[in-house]
Design a protein around this motif. Structure first.
Motif, PDB file in Angstrom:
ATOM      1  N   ALA A  98       0.802  -1.228   0.000  1.00 27.55           N
ATOM      2  CA  ALA A  98       0.000   0.000   0.000  1.00 27.55           C
ATOM      3  C   ALA A  98       0.832   1.273   0.000  1.00 27.55           C
ATOM      4  CB  ALA A  98      -0.952  -0.003   1.196  1.00 27.55           C
ATOM      5  N   ALA A  99       2.008   1.244   0.612  1.00 23.64           N
ATOM      6  CA  ALA A  99       2.853   2.443   0.635  1.00 23.64           C
ATOM      7  C   ALA A  99       3.339   2.786  -0.777  1.00 23.64           C
ATOM      8  CB  ALA A  99       4.035   2.249   1.573  1.00 23.64           C
ATOM      9  N   LYS A 100       3.651   1.785  -1.564  1.00 24.44           N
ATOM     10  CA  LYS A 100       4.164   2.001  -2.919  1.00 24.44           C
ATOM     11  C   LYS A 100       3.041   2.104  -3.957  1.00 24.44           C
ATOM     12  CE  LYS A 100       7.689   0.132  -6.027  1.00 24.44           C
ATOM     13  NZ  LYS A 100       8.633  -0.975  -6.230  1.00 24.44           N
ATOM     14  N   PHE A 101       1.961   1.348  -3.756  1.00 27.06           N
ATOM     15  CA  PHE A 101       0.837   1.312  -4.697  1.00 27.06           C
ATOM     16  C   PHE A 101      -0.459   1.595  -3.928  1.00 27.06           C
ATOM     17  CE2 PHE A 101       3.992  -1.901  -6.089  1.00 27.06           C
ATOM     18  CZ  PHE A 101       4.432  -1.273  -7.255  1.00 27.06           C
ATOM     19  N   PRO A 102      -0.729   2.861  -3.619  1.00 31.37           N
ATOM     20  CA  PRO A 102      -1.831   3.199  -2.704  1.00 31.37           C
ATOM     21  C   PRO A 102      -3.240   3.069  -3.268  1.00 31.37           C
ATOM     22  CG  PRO A 102      -0.763   5.194  -3.487  1.00 31.37           C
ATOM     23  CD  PRO A 102       0.040   4.041  -4.014  1.00 31.37           C
TER      24      PRO A 102
END
Length: 188
Positions: free
Chosen positions: A94-98
């Motif tokens: 989620a941090a990279k692909f929110p």
């Protein structure tokens, strides 16, 4: 006078073909998914933060464009430990692909209330074409707001391996993910 009449007719016809936007009524909608765990049971989850629109110039939605965005960090499987694991780099990252996005590329009307929606799904940084089955549950008017409503049920399947979504063996978490969405839309 003849030029004014022709111009008026052209404007009237072109105004009737303008696309109209429908917005998601978030309190009456849900986007969820299901996977099989340990080859035994379905585990379900949903995304709590979702937005979607439909743009269509036809009342039967045969020319509709469906767009959806889901906030990955809003994933909810009723288990905090599992939700945190799903948000980690092991799965959604989620941090990279929110966000997860979907935008239809075509709609095929199967019958009066059934559609095939073809579009591009972007998940985990990968975009792939998918096809979803949609049912128009109906249309109506909200008696409080007098706004037009439309309800859709959408289902489909994807493979998590197509989106490099976790390396967990399929004997633990199935490769196939069942997608389900129920949406109530309000005509803007």
């Amino acid at each position: 006078m003849k030029k004014i009449t022709i111009l008026s007719l052209v404007l009237l016809v072109s105004m009737s073909t303008f696309a109209q936007k429908w917005s998601l009524d978030k309190s009456h909608s849900k986007v969820s998914f299901s996977v099989v765990h340990m080859l035994l049971s379905d585990v379900e989850g949903s995304f709590k933060k979702v937005d979607a629109t439909i743009t269509s110039s036809k009342d039967d939605f045969s020319d509709a464009v469906f767009e959806l965005t889901a906030d990955v960090s809003s994933i909810n499987t009723d288990n905090d430990m599992r939700d945190n694991h799903l948000k980690s780099p092991d799965f959604f990252d989620a941090a990279k692909f929110p966000t997860i996005t979907f935008k239809s590329t075509s709609v095929q009307k199967v019958d009066a209330k059934k559609f095939k929606i073809n579009g591009d799904l972007t998940l985990h940084g990968i975009t792939k074409p998918i096809t979803l089955d949609a049912t128009l549950n109906g249309t109506g008017v909200n008696p409080r707001s007098n706004k037009k409503l439309a309800g859709f049920k959408v289902v489909g399947n994807i493979k998590r391996s197509d989106f490099e979504l976790g390396k967990t063996p399929t004997a633990v978490v199935s490769d196939e993910i069942e997608l389900k969405a129920n949406g109530e839309f309000v005509k803007d």
